[in-house]
Design a protein around this motif. Structure first.
Motif, PDB file in Angstrom:
ATOM      1  N   GLY A  16       7.037  31.659  28.522  1.00 23.00           N
ATOM      2  CA  GLY A  16       7.381  31.185  29.848  1.00 23.00           C
ATOM      3  C   GLY A  16       8.629  30.323  29.878  1.00 23.00           C
ATOM      4  N   ALA A  17       9.460  30.416  28.832  1.00 21.88           N
ATOM      5  CA  ALA A  17      10.712  29.642  28.817  1.00 21.88           C
ATOM      6  C   ALA A  17      11.636  30.156  29.926  1.00 21.88           C
ATOM      7  CB  ALA A  17      11.393  29.767  27.457  1.00 21.88           C
ATOM      8  N   ALA A  18      12.252  29.228  30.640  1.00 18.38           N
ATOM      9  CA  ALA A  18      13.101  29.619  31.759  1.00 18.38           C
ATOM     10  C   ALA A  18      14.443  30.166  31.275  1.00 18.38           C
ATOM     11  CB  ALA A  18      13.336  28.422  32.673  1.00 18.38           C
ATOM     12  N   ASN A  19      14.805  29.832  30.034  1.00 11.90           N
ATOM     13  CA  ASN A  19      16.139  30.150  29.535  1.00 11.90           C
ATOM     14  C   ASN A  19      16.009  30.625  28.079  1.00 11.90           C
ATOM     15  OD1 ASN A  19      18.845  29.913  28.471  1.00 11.90           O
ATOM     16  ND2 ASN A  19      19.325  28.492  30.145  1.00 11.90           N
ATOM     17  N   VAL A  20      16.649  31.760  27.756  1.00 12.22           N
ATOM     18  CA  VAL A  20      16.550  32.272  26.376  1.00 12.22           C
ATOM     19  C   VAL A  20      17.096  31.271  25.358  1.00 12.22           C
ATOM     20  CG1 VAL A  20      16.554  34.760  26.880  1.00 12.22           C
ATOM     21  CG2 VAL A  20      18.730  33.544  26.618  1.00 12.22           C
ATOM     22  N   ARG A  21      17.956  30.377  25.794  1.00  9.33           N
ATOM     23  CA  ARG A  21      18.511  29.384  24.867  1.00  9.33           C
ATOM     24  C   ARG A  21      17.424  28.466  24.297  1.00  9.33           C
ATOM     25  NH1 ARG A  21      21.681  30.853  28.563  1.00  9.33           N
ATOM     26  NH2 ARG A  21      23.936  31.112  28.337  1.00  9.33           N
ATOM     27  N   GLU A  22      16.339  28.299  25.055  1.00 12.36           N
ATOM     28  CA  GLU A  22      15.259  27.421  24.579  1.00 12.36           C
ATOM     29  C   GLU A  22      14.541  27.988  23.359  1.00 12.36           C
ATOM     30  OE1 GLU A  22      12.471  26.381  27.716  1.00 12.36           O
ATOM     31  OE2 GLU A  22      14.092  26.556  29.184  1.00 12.36           O
ATOM     32  N   VAL A  23      14.649  29.297  23.160  1.00  9.51           N
ATOM     33  CA  VAL A  23      13.885  29.926  22.079  1.00  9.51           C
ATOM     34  C   VAL A  23      14.814  30.529  21.023  1.00  9.51           C
ATOM     35  CG1 VAL A  23      11.962  30.396  23.648  1.00  9.51           C
ATOM     36  CG2 VAL A  23      13.678  32.164  23.242  1.00  9.51           C
ATOM     37  N   THR A  24      16.087  30.170  21.070  1.00  7.05           N
ATOM     38  CA  THR A  24      17.088  30.659  20.116  1.00  7.05           C
ATOM     39  C   THR A  24      17.471  29.491  19.211  1.00  7.05           C
ATOM     40  OG1 THR A  24      17.908  32.135  21.844  1.00  7.05           O
ATOM     41  CG2 THR A  24      19.335  31.810  19.925  1.00  7.05           C
ATOM     42  N   LEU A  25      17.498  29.702  17.903  1.00  6.89           N
ATOM     43  CA  LEU A  25      17.731  28.573  16.998  1.00  6.89           C
ATOM     44  C   LEU A  25      19.057  27.879  17.312  1.00  6.89           C
ATOM     45  CD1 LEU A  25      16.470  29.811  13.497  1.00  6.89           C
ATOM     46  CD2 LEU A  25      15.321  28.283  15.125  1.00  6.89           C
ATOM     47  N   PHE A  26      20.134  28.651  17.328  1.00  4.93           N
ATOM     48  CA  PHE A  26      21.457  28.088  17.592  1.00  4.93           C
ATOM     49  C   PHE A  26      22.193  29.048  18.525  1.00  4.93           C
ATOM     50  CE2 PHE A  26      20.039  26.734  13.398  1.00  4.93           C
ATOM     51  CZ  PHE A  26      20.116  25.360  13.516  1.00  4.93           C
ATOM     52  N   PRO A  27      21.914  28.957  19.834  1.00  7.42           N
ATOM     53  CA  PRO A  27      22.446  29.958  20.761  1.00  7.42           C
ATOM     54  C   PRO A  27      23.972  29.956  20.843  1.00  7.42           C
ATOM     55  CG  PRO A  27      21.334  28.192  21.966  1.00  7.42           C
ATOM     56  CD  PRO A  27      21.052  27.973  20.515  1.00  7.42           C
ATOM     57  N   ARG A  28      24.502  31.142  21.119  1.00  7.43           N
ATOM     58  CA  ARG A  28      25.931  31.356  21.303  1.00  7.43           C
ATOM     59  C   ARG A  28      26.162  31.898  22.703  1.00  7.43           C
ATOM     60  NH1 ARG A  28      26.133  28.436  17.836  1.00  7.43           N
ATOM     61  NH2 ARG A  28      27.066  28.622  15.781  1.00  7.43           N
ATOM     62  N   ASP A  29      27.040  31.264  23.438  1.00  4.33           N
ATOM     63  CA  ASP A  29      27.373  31.772  24.768  1.00  4.33           C
ATOM     64  C   ASP A  29      28.810  31.420  25.105  1.00  4.33           C
ATOM     65  OD1 ASP A  29      27.468  29.118  25.712  1.00  4.33           O
ATOM     66  OD2 ASP A  29      25.355  29.160  26.322  1.00  4.33           O
ATOM     67  N   LEU A  30      29.153  31.727  26.328  1.00  3.04           N
ATOM     68  CA  LEU A  30      30.501  31.482  26.850  1.00  3.04           C
ATOM     69  C   LEU A  30      31.031  30.110  26.459  1.00  3.04           C
ATOM     70  CD1 LEU A  30      32.631  32.662  28.777  1.00  3.04           C
ATOM     71  CD2 LEU A  30      31.272  31.857  30.694  1.00  3.04           C
ATOM     72  N   HIS A  31      30.171  29.118  26.459  1.00  2.00           N
ATOM     73  CA  HIS A  31      30.619  27.750  26.255  1.00  2.00           C
ATOM     74  C   HIS A  31      30.287  27.189  24.877  1.00  2.00           C
ATOM     75  CE1 HIS A  31      31.479  27.749  30.495  1.00  2.00           C
ATOM     76  NE2 HIS A  31      30.229  28.087  30.764  1.00  2.00           N
ATOM     77  N   ARG A  32      29.482  27.893  24.119  1.00  4.94           N
ATOM     78  CA  ARG A  32      28.895  27.254  22.947  1.00  4.94           C
ATOM     79  C   ARG A  32      29.102  28.084  21.684  1.00  4.94           C
ATOM     80  NH1 ARG A  32      25.363  23.100  22.187  1.00  4.94           N
ATOM     81  NH2 ARG A  32      25.223  22.678  24.422  1.00  4.94           N
ATOM     82  N   ILE A  33      29.784  27.498  20.706  1.00  8.96           N
ATOM     83  CA  ILE A  33      29.891  28.128  19.383  1.00  8.96           C
ATOM     84  C   ILE A  33      29.449  27.140  18.308  1.00  8.96           C
ATOM     85  CG2 ILE A  33      32.326  27.539  18.989  1.00  8.96           C
ATOM     86  CD1 ILE A  33      32.630  30.378  17.750  1.00  8.96           C
TER      87      ILE A  33
END
Lengths: 425, 425
Positions: free
Chosen positions: A406-423
């Motif tokens: 039930g996490a609202a955001n996949v980032r909550e369940v990713t060890l070290f998420p990568r996205d537009l803003h985050r490396i």
């Protein structure tokens, strides 16, 4: 404060009354009472309580996350975690933190914003509730492989550096590959199909890369794709059946994680299936719609719940215009395809289907889309070697875990998420 | 030439005498005798013989790699593969090749140069001997994970897109990450250490990337790294012990692959260990040498064989100057380190060791090398949160399989190798 190192370590979860035991772990919490100091020690198995009555001043200095070894007598105490605590300990420091940690891991829940959790991911994942989230992911990975290996699938490892875009040129990462253009693979799609020609049944668990320019709660620049592909199928219904067995194994494994405490779905003996055209009619959408809107998926999820008592619904027959060129058409009506989405509680969880397996069909499909076959030459060669009818599916690990928890955001369940803003981190 | 599809498929390896059976697979070979035509059908389980006496002309046209379904009577014949053959078959074509394949898969060995094999990898891997090579790799992967999961390790999935070089800036792939510099991870080293702070024991199997500018038989631009890392160790000897148990499980799994037919090593109860300084003396090298030359490793392999009856030898204490900054020094002499290479039959197979775990030690190590700590800020933060003594190792899957099979070039055991010259297929 030194101690014998010849004693074998006991894990917190294995603590039983004994004359001398040695535990090692992180100082999870200090609880100061008037007459006694409790050190709650965290290790990979859980928590253990160490009771300090003498030399208290020194022990008071051991801040949270200090790594210590405690050797002492283990005695029963119903108040202690696990019903046993360590008394009269000798303590040895194995690793010192550089000051108080920026998150209070001893609190039942981490009270921090998502950006703060992500910035301090190395620390945040130490929280028992966060640990549990990833243990679910690890259990799901293990079960995915186990279910497929039990059905004679062979694991493969395919290139992530490729000479062309796999799925679409739109969101591909480009790089300099020894002086020529290279790309990061958006999926192992072509390679898993190629390997069906070798082992018939293959799977791969690995990173895939999407240069997603949109900042959404469901997209990452790198995610873990659980891919399966197999040959000698009749059509996509065989793929849905295989997927059901894999999902069932994954959910069973997740349920077995200690403390999971989730509202896990029952997996029906067969996933109910509805055709895309019927699905549109059911939700009252225009019959010419080429895709299901999130609101449509939500209502289909409710319908599956009410009509079939199922948290899962496979929607088959997606329009050809919205599916990749390698998708097998529905034999009796080429507007539709032998592909499907699996909807779980109203949100798409898995995409799969039957693929084309004849070279002539690939050539025709590319020509119909006005696509040059040349960039696909290595891929197309496989179909020139003879290929069986085949299909497969791909599960995004992060979405799977997010939907189960039930996490609202996949980032909550990713060890070290990568996205537009985050490396980083 | 149509047949009932309601009959379940029987695999070649499961063929037993029966009134009606259905098999599916690739035409591996046609053998034409005066009175009869044999179609040898290949499926994932092996080969089956189909005997054609009637309607021969049509069956003659089914070229190698045609995918067919054959339904007929299964009868005992000691001459047939598996002792059973299919007679009076109905044949149905499931997939047609586009002409004769460019490699003759029915020959016992593939007589083709390595570049030809790699150019036609999709086809070459269909050869039974090539299939077997990858089955060894898949078995090794499964055993690696199984051995570690049995010892309470948790699987992790870490970023392959990173903000800085992990191991060295020399051979890193650079890319444009949404308008800023990004790199492909050369190893999961930093992340697996970070995750030791969470789960104590972690492993990852995944691709790592090296922009190797040299064209050698041992280097690839992408390889599969089998990484393990764990905490609460005494020193690197605990890592060697863990590695031994993992290698033993991997070799046991490889040995169980049908038809493996390899000269597999016995894994001793403990790997013999020699110090780097002694190793230099043993091979008569200059005591100031900072590394072992291939010729030294070869002679050490012979020595381990003669002296210890072992195909394995761990060389510990590698000079600090040749090891990464995170390597733990040898406590009694900081010229050396608590790191090791595992030499297998005279060639390095695995690198591992104990890592630093105190923040102050990291700062000192970077300062001693004149390195700016700033690029490592996210990594160093972990050691500021408190970390146990820990260490680990990494096994390169391709090298492991190459050394076990005696392959001269890692490209021979990689599904779709990537190097200086090759980004396809």
């Amino acid at each position: 404060m030194t101690t014998s190192t010849s004693l074998r370590r006991t894990l917190a979860g294995d603590l039983r009354p004994a004359e001398t035991v040695m535990i090692e772990g992180f100082v999870h919490r200090r609880r100061r009472l008037a007459s006694v100091l409790f050190l709650i020690i965290r290790d990979r198995s859980g928590l253990a309580q160490v009771v300090i009555t003498e030399d208290r001043e020194r022990a008071e200095q051991l801040g949270e996350e200090t790594v210590i070894r405690a050797t002492g007598r283990a005695v029963a105490n119903p108040q202690a975690p696990g019903g046993v605590e360590l008394v009269d300990p000798e303590l040895e420091v194995l690793g010192e933190p550089d000051g108080p940690p920026p998150l209070e891991l001893w609190r039942p829940g981490l009270k921090a914003s998502l950006p703060t959790l992500l910035d301090h991911a190395a620390l945040a994942w130490r929280h028992p509730a966060r640990q549990r989230v990833w243990r679910l992911a690890a259990a799901a990975l293990q079960a995915f492989r186990g279910a497929l290996e039990a059905q004679d699938f062979t694991e493969i490892a395919t290139p992530k550096l490729v000479g062309g875009a796999t799925e679409s040129g739109a969101n591909v990462f480009r790089l300099d590959y020894f002086g020529r253009p290279g790309y990061l693979a958006q999926s192992p799609q072509f390679y898993k199909q190629i390997m069906v020609g070798v082992f018939e049944r293959v799977f791969e668990v690995g990173p895939v890369f999407r240069a997603e320019p949109h900042d959404t709660v469901r997209h990452l620049a790198q995610y873990t794709s659980l891919d399966a592909e197999f040959g000698f199928i009749h059509d996509h219904r065989d793929v849905i059946t295989m997927l059901r067995s894999v999902i069932a194994a994954m959910i069973e494994a997740v349920a077995a994680v200690p403390g999971a405490d989730l509202d896990l779905p029952a997996v029906p003996a067969e996933f109910p299936v509805i055709h895309f055209a019927e699905a549109l009619a059911l939700v009252g959408a225009d019959p010419g719609e080429p895709d299901l809107a999130p609101e449509h998926e939500r209502r289909l999820g409710e319908w599956a719940r009410t009509e079939h008592g199922s948290d899962f619904l496979a929607v088959e027959g997606y329009p050809a215009v919205k599916r990749p060129f390698y998708t097998h058409p529905q034999p009796d009506d080429h507007r539709w395809t032998n592909s499907f989405d699996l909807i779980f509680r109203g949100t798409e969880l898995v995409t799969g289907g039957q693929r084309l397996h004849r070279l002539a069909d690939y050539r025709a499909a590319l020509a119909a889309r006005g696509e040059d076959p040349e960039p696909y030459a290595d891929y197309l060669a496989t179909f020139g070697y003879g290929m069986p009818p085949h299909g497969g599916f791909a599960i995004g690990l992060e979405r799977f875990v997010a939907q189960l928890t039930g996490a609202a955001n996949v980032r909550e369940v990713t060890l070290f998420p990568r996205d537009l803003h985050r490396i980083a981190p």
